[in-house]
Design a protein around this motif. Sequence first.
Motif, PDB file in Angstrom:
ATOM      1  N   TRP A   6       0.717  -1.282  -0.080  1.00 44.83           N
ATOM      2  CA  TRP A   6       0.074  -0.036   0.075  1.00 44.83           C
ATOM      3  C   TRP A   6       0.870   1.175   0.076  1.00 44.83           C
ATOM      4  O   TRP A   6       1.724   1.306   0.855  1.00 44.83           O
ATOM      5  N   PHE A   7       0.455   2.046  -0.833  1.00 45.00           N
ATOM      6  CA  PHE A   7       1.223   3.563  -0.974  1.00 45.00           C
ATOM      7  C   PHE A   7       0.339   4.656  -0.962  1.00 45.00           C
ATOM      8  O   PHE A   7      -1.085   4.295  -0.950  1.00 45.00           O
ATOM      9  N   ARG A   8       0.787   5.726  -0.672  1.00 45.82           N
ATOM     10  CA  ARG A   8      -0.205   6.964  -0.884  1.00 45.82           C
ATOM     11  C   ARG A   8       0.387   8.285  -1.317  1.00 45.82           C
ATOM     12  O   ARG A   8       1.767   8.417  -1.017  1.00 45.82           O
ATOM     13  N   GLN A   9      -0.304   8.976  -1.766  1.00 46.04           N
ATOM     14  CA  GLN A   9       0.317  10.067  -2.437  1.00 46.04           C
ATOM     15  C   GLN A   9      -0.549  11.390  -1.828  1.00 46.04           C
ATOM     16  O   GLN A   9      -1.820  11.289  -2.537  1.00 46.04           O
ATOM     17  N   ALA A  10      -0.117  12.255  -1.443  1.00 44.89           N
ATOM     18  CA  ALA A  10      -0.853  13.584  -0.880  1.00 44.89           C
ATOM     19  C   ALA A  10      -0.753  14.644  -1.990  1.00 44.89           C
ATOM     20  O   ALA A  10       0.169  14.682  -2.641  1.00 44.89           O
ATOM     21  N   PRO A  11      -1.409  15.611  -2.251  1.00 43.50           N
ATOM     22  CA  PRO A  11      -1.368  16.622  -3.146  1.00 43.50           C
ATOM     23  C   PRO A  11       0.062  17.278  -2.810  1.00 43.50           C
ATOM     24  O   PRO A  11       0.382  17.886  -1.871  1.00 43.50           O
ATOM     25  N   GLU A  44       4.536   7.858  -1.033  1.00 42.91           N
ATOM     26  CA  GLU A  44       5.095   7.232  -0.123  1.00 42.91           C
ATOM     27  C   GLU A  44       4.563   6.072   0.264  1.00 42.91           C
ATOM     28  O   GLU A  44       3.424   5.619   0.078  1.00 42.91           O
ATOM     29  N   PHE A  45       5.437   5.017   0.555  1.00 42.57           N
ATOM     30  CA  PHE A  45       5.185   3.547   1.136  1.00 42.57           C
ATOM     31  C   PHE A  45       4.405   3.830   2.433  1.00 42.57           C
ATOM     32  O   PHE A  45       4.667   4.544   3.432  1.00 42.57           O
ATOM     33  N   VAL A  46       3.316   2.831   2.487  1.00 41.55           N
ATOM     34  CA  VAL A  46       2.563   2.845   3.889  1.00 41.55           C
ATOM     35  C   VAL A  46       2.725   1.410   4.405  1.00 41.55           C
ATOM     36  O   VAL A  46       3.151   1.321   5.596  1.00 41.55           O
ATOM     37  N   THR A  93      -4.366  11.938   5.253  1.00 41.75           N
ATOM     38  CA  THR A  93      -4.911  12.448   4.150  1.00 41.75           C
ATOM     39  C   THR A  93      -4.155  12.116   2.686  1.00 41.75           C
ATOM     40  O   THR A  93      -3.061  12.723   2.404  1.00 41.75           O
ATOM     41  N   ALA A  94      -4.615  11.258   1.633  1.00 41.67           N
ATOM     42  CA  ALA A  94      -3.965  10.970   0.506  1.00 41.67           C
ATOM     43  C   ALA A  94      -4.947   9.951  -0.373  1.00 41.67           C
ATOM     44  O   ALA A  94      -5.759   9.632   0.180  1.00 41.67           O
ATOM     45  N   VAL A 154      -8.698   9.217   0.651  1.00 46.03           N
ATOM     46  CA  VAL A 154      -8.916   9.092   2.187  1.00 46.03           C
ATOM     47  C   VAL A 154      -8.418  10.490   2.702  1.00 46.03           C
ATOM     48  O   VAL A 154      -7.585  11.201   2.543  1.00 46.03           O
ATOM     49  N   THR A 155      -9.675  11.190   3.245  1.00 43.73           N
ATOM     50  CA  THR A 155      -9.616  12.266   3.740  1.00 43.73           C
ATOM     51  C   THR A 155      -9.916  12.376   5.257  1.00 43.73           C
ATOM     52  O   THR A 155     -11.200  11.832   5.523  1.00 43.73           O
ATOM     53  N   VAL A 156      -9.083  12.970   5.976  1.00 45.39           N
ATOM     54  CA  VAL A 156      -9.222  12.884   7.516  1.00 45.39           C
ATOM     55  C   VAL A 156      -9.306  14.449   7.926  1.00 45.39           C
ATOM     56  O   VAL A 156      -8.128  15.411   7.769  1.00 45.39           O
ATOM     57  N   THR A 157     -10.439  14.953   8.627  1.00 49.34           N
ATOM     58  CA  THR A 157     -10.495  16.116   8.905  1.00 49.34           C
ATOM     59  C   THR A 157     -10.150  16.328  10.485  1.00 49.34           C
ATOM     60  O   THR A 157     -10.476  15.423  11.497  1.00 49.34           O
TER      61      THR A 157
END
Length: 122
Positions: free
Chosen positions: A36-41, A46-48, A91-92, A118-121
């Motif tokens: 699993w990886f993620r990318q934020a704006p 990024e590796f997760v 968030t990403a 995924v958005t975390v407020t």
Amino acid sequence: QVQLVESGGGLVQAGGSLRLSCAASGDTFSRYAVGWFRQAPGKEREFVAAISWSGGTKYYLDSVKGRFTISRDNAKNTVYLQMNSLKPEDTAVYYCATGARATTRGYGYDHWGQGTQVTVTS
């Protein structure tokens, strides 16, 4: 060749939980490690987390250790990422990918899904 579809993303408040799923089709899923990886704006990918084909080896980004858990169900051709105690910095867009072996390096994976937001407020 394997096709991957992520699901389970959404909007959640800080401290909440989400479970992402990565469903595979088209090949023998149990042969592959999954990452699993993620990318934020505005940021690099990024590796997760990663899991070996058997589930016996797992790797995590330091900042998610103790909060995220990767698991797999080869009978269902699915890998999960349980995310607890979410923070705004999580968030990403989250992507899953398959490769020959579990690694934290993105270039070690051959097939990628389209991602789930995924958005975390706060």
